[in-house]
Structure formats: structure tokens, C-alpha cells
Design a protein around this motif. Structure first.
Motif, PDB file in Angstrom:
ATOM      1  N   ALA A   1     -41.658  54.661  25.053  1.00 20.65           N
ATOM      2  CA  ALA A   1     -41.115  55.917  25.578  1.00 20.65           C
ATOM      3  C   ALA A   1     -41.986  57.056  25.034  1.00 20.65           C
ATOM      4  O   ALA A   1     -43.067  56.819  24.486  1.00 20.65           O
ATOM      5  N   ARG A   2     -41.541  58.279  25.215  1.00 25.34           N
ATOM      6  CA  ARG A   2     -42.314  59.437  24.737  1.00 25.34           C
ATOM      7  C   ARG A   2     -41.971  59.677  23.255  1.00 25.34           C
ATOM      8  O   ARG A   2     -40.901  59.282  22.789  1.00 25.34           O
ATOM      9  N   HIS A   3     -42.877  60.412  22.573  1.00 24.97           N
ATOM     10  CA  HIS A   3     -42.628  60.762  21.162  1.00 24.97           C
ATOM     11  C   HIS A   3     -41.245  61.374  20.982  1.00 24.97           C
ATOM     12  O   HIS A   3     -40.507  61.043  20.059  1.00 24.97           O
TER      13      HIS A   3
ATOM     14  N   GLY B   1     -39.908  64.177  36.866  1.00 25.57           N
ATOM     15  CA  GLY B   1     -39.944  63.388  35.623  1.00 25.57           C
ATOM     16  C   GLY B   1     -39.407  64.182  34.445  1.00 25.57           C
ATOM     17  O   GLY B   1     -39.114  65.385  34.548  1.00 25.57           O
ATOM     18  N   GLY B   2     -39.258  63.493  33.332  1.00 25.56           N
ATOM     19  CA  GLY B   2     -38.840  64.156  32.106  1.00 25.56           C
ATOM     20  C   GLY B   2     -37.343  64.333  31.959  1.00 25.56           C
ATOM     21  O   GLY B   2     -36.886  64.846  30.933  1.00 25.56           O
ATOM     22  N   GLN B   3     -36.559  63.885  32.955  1.00 26.98           N
ATOM     23  CA  GLN B   3     -35.094  64.000  32.814  1.00 26.98           C
ATOM     24  C   GLN B   3     -34.607  63.005  31.780  1.00 26.98           C
ATOM     25  O   GLN B   3     -35.085  61.866  31.729  1.00 26.98           O
TER      26      GLN B   3
ATOM     27  N   LEU C   1     -25.323  48.233  34.994  1.00 27.75           N
ATOM     28  CA  LEU C   1     -25.332  46.883  35.578  1.00 27.75           C
ATOM     29  C   LEU C   1     -26.753  46.345  35.704  1.00 27.75           C
ATOM     30  O   LEU C   1     -27.006  45.168  35.446  1.00 27.75           O
ATOM     31  N   THR C   2     -27.695  47.198  36.089  1.00 31.99           N
ATOM     32  CA  THR C   2     -29.085  46.735  36.223  1.00 31.99           C
ATOM     33  C   THR C   2     -29.599  46.265  34.865  1.00 31.99           C
ATOM     34  O   THR C   2     -30.226  45.201  34.758  1.00 31.99           O
ATOM     35  N   ALA C   3     -29.330  47.053  33.834  1.00 39.27           N
ATOM     36  CA  ALA C   3     -29.800  46.675  32.498  1.00 39.27           C
ATOM     37  C   ALA C   3     -29.153  45.364  32.061  1.00 39.27           C
ATOM     38  O   ALA C   3     -29.838  44.459  31.567  1.00 39.27           O
TER      39      ALA C   3
END
Ligand code: NAP
Length: 298
Positions: free
Chosen positions: A177-179, A288-290, A133-135
């Protein structure tokens, strides 16, 4: 019934499991036996005392945690179309309440719930309400698709849905985002992935809360949509800035669940844990990282 609450905000040890009377739904409300409750950044902020410091908490004993839930309807108030036994997902919205979704049973407005479509599990469904919903509401704030859109935190809970929904709305999406997130972000619909905040975009949806850095990537007269309403960065007359403040919407949630059942949106679960491991789940999310939501199983 058992619920996870916070009396004095603080570290993960502030989360306490209490035995409380099973709540009774009022008019327009449903009670749900919670099969899974999502662990989200807002729960960490509530437990840490962010909203106490803002003066938003008026509870006498404790605050409840948890916004996302999926489970089985066990009671309904007057004027509700759901019936006992329905499988639903829903949003237990708000930070100033004694009980949230981290509980064996949760009462929410019927208008905040939606039936789970066939083929979608209760655990997958529990990942959808808050972030989906937020997105959707953040993409709506961007207005009509108008060229290039950078989504920061594109592999996160909000960002992942936002990439798919904004792409479908007609934006040409780049994900920050991350690689290691490349495959997910591109498969969600992004045309490109960047790992540093560089470039120029017609709009930015800032799910990673880069704030001024993200505003700096928007072209003149472009749009910035953030996710922290009390801290919308200044557009300095150059960029229109705003922030999404998610509201429950059962009809929109039904569409998101349907899109998840058909695979248009991905349901990502990183792990399931028993309710009494809520403290551990907060510690894991804070590190983090999840990728995907941690879910508590009451
Ligand atoms: N206003 C509202 O209504 C509303 C509703 C829901 C959520 N929110 C807020 O929205 C924010 C995001 O929530 P969420 O559930 O999506 O969190 P999340 O799942 O933790 O996602 C955040 C993502 O941002 C990534 N990230 C952070 N800094 C980055 C950087 N510099 N470069 C690349 N990636 C970066 C993180 O990667 P790593 O894990 O690798 O660091 C993570 O994948 C939170 O602040 C939450 O409170 C607001």
C-alpha cells in the motif's frame, strides 16, 4: 422512485437520474428502501462500458448501477423470513440489470441480505457487502493458511478486509500500500507494509490488480488469487492462479456485519453524497486515493 442508470456507457456524464416504477419483489426477494449505496470500482467499469464490450449486457434501455446497499425492508416476496421494517444490508449483484443499488428502492434476493446488528449504522453497514464478501471468498480460494501472504492494494476496499480476514485465517500478511496507509494496514493485522512490489511470498492476493508483477512475487508452487475473473494472469506452470468472482451470501454477510459491529473489521466511509451526485462520486473514485467507501444517499 428515482434511480441512477446508464443508457450509453461513457464518461461520468453518462449517469442519468430517471424516474421509474417502484420494483415489486418476486418469490424469495425483498425490497429495500436504500439508506446508503456504496460506490465501487465495478460501478465505474459498468458506466465506462467494460461489460458492454464483453457482451455481458442485454438490457434494452439502460443498466442500473450499484452493488452495496443498506436500508429498510419495505416489501417481501413469498417464502421470505425478513419482515417489513427490518434493517438489512445486502448485495445487488450482477452487471446485466436495469436497476441496482443506486436507487431509492432496490429488490434483491433475500438470500443476498442480512440483518444489521445492533450498534452498526446503516451507512457503515453499506460499506460491507461487496468488499467484505469478495475478501472472504478470495481468502477462501487461497486454501489453508500456509506461511506468508502478500495482499496488494491492502488499504483498499477489498484489500483492507482481506488483511484482517487472512490474518485471522492464520496467514502471515504483508500489505502492499502507500506509505500513508501504514497505520491502517498494520492495525488490520499485517506484520509488514511494503510500498513497492518486491520480495517472495507463499501466496499473493492481488487486490491492486498488479497481475504478472504480482505473480512474479509468488514462490514456485505457490498461489495467486486475483480479482478480475476475465483476466487471470498465466502462472506459467510455476504458480497456481485463479480469481475470485464474488457471489451473494447472506449468512456470510451476517458474520461480516457482526465482526464490523464488534470492531474486528473496520467500517470506513470516505464521504456521503446525494444520489444525484453519482457522477461526481465516480469522478472522485476514479481519481484514486480514496480511503473508505463513498456512499450515495438516495
Ligand atoms: N472479482 C470480484 O468479485 C470483485 C469484487 C470486488 C472488487 N473487485 C475488483 O477488485 C479491485 C479492487 O477493488 P477495491 O474496491 O478494493 O478498490 P480500491 O478501494 O480502489 O482499492 C485499490 C487499492 O489499491 C491501491 N493500489 C493500486 N495500485 C497500487 C500500487 N502499485 N501500490 C500500492 N497500492 C496500490 C490503491 O491505492 P491508491 O488509491 O492510492 O491508488 C487502493 O488503495 C477492483 O479492480 C475491483 O473491480 C472484484
Amino acid at each position: 422512485m428515482r434511480a441512477a442508470v446508464v443508457r450509453e456507457p461513457g464518461s461520468v456524464d453518462a449517469i442519468e437520474i430517471v424516474e421509474v416504477p417502484t420494483p415489486v419483489p418476486g418469490p424469495g426477494e425483498v425490497r429495500v428502501r436504500v439508506a446508503a449505496a456504496g460506490v465501487n470500482p465495478v460501478d465505474l467499469q459498468t458506466r465506462e462500458g467494460v461489460f458492454h464490450r464483453l457482451g455481458w449486457i442485454n438490457q434494452t434501455e439502460y443498466v442500473g448501477l450499484g452493488w452495496d446497499l443498506a436500508g429498510t425492508v419495505t416489501a417481501v416476496g413469498s417464502g421470505v423470513e425478513f419482515v417489513v421494517g427490518d434493517l438489512v444490508a445486502g448485495l445487488s449483484a450482477g452487471v446485466d440489470r436495469a436497476l441496482g443499488a443506486y436507487a431509492e428502492e432496490a429488490v434483491i434476493p433475500a438470500a443476498a441480505a442480512a440483518l444489521i446488528p445492533e450498534g452498526l449504522s446503516l451507512t457503515d453497514s453499506a460499506t460491507v457487502p461487496l468488499n467484505g464478501l469478495t475478501a472472504a471468498q478470495a481468502v477462501a480460494l487461497l486454501g489453508t493458511a500456509n506461511g506468508s501472504l502478500l495482499i496488494t492494494g491492502a488499504a483498499g476496499g477489498v484489500g483492507g478486509y482481506a488483511v484482517a480476514l487472512a490474518t485471522r485465517a492464520g496467514w502471515r500478511v504483508t500489505g502492499l500500500a502507500r506509505h500513508s496507509d501504514r497505520e491502517f494496514v498494520l492495525s488490520a493485522g499485517a506484520v509488514d507494509l511494503i510500498t513497492e512490489p518486491v520480495g517472495r511470498f507463499d501466496a499473493v492476493l492481488d487486490a491492486a490488480v498488479l497481475a504478472d508483477i504480482a505473480v512474479g512475487l509468488v514462490r514456485d508452487d505457490g498461489k495467486y488469487v486475483g480479482v478480475i475473473p476475465p483476466a487471470v494472469p498465466d502462472g506459467r506452470g510455476r504458480v497456481e492462479t485463479s480469481a475470485v468472482n464474488v457471489t451473494a451470501d447472506g449468512a456470510a454477510l451476517a458474520h461480516l456485519l457482526s465482526d464490523t459491529a464488534t470492531g474486528l473489521l473496520s467500517a470506513r466511509v470516505s464521504a456521503t453524497l446525494p444520489l444525484d451526485q453519482a457522477s461526481g462520486a465516480h469522478k472522485t473514485l476514479a481519481a484514486g486515493g480514496q480511503r473508505g467507501r463513498l456512499l450515495l444517499i438516495p
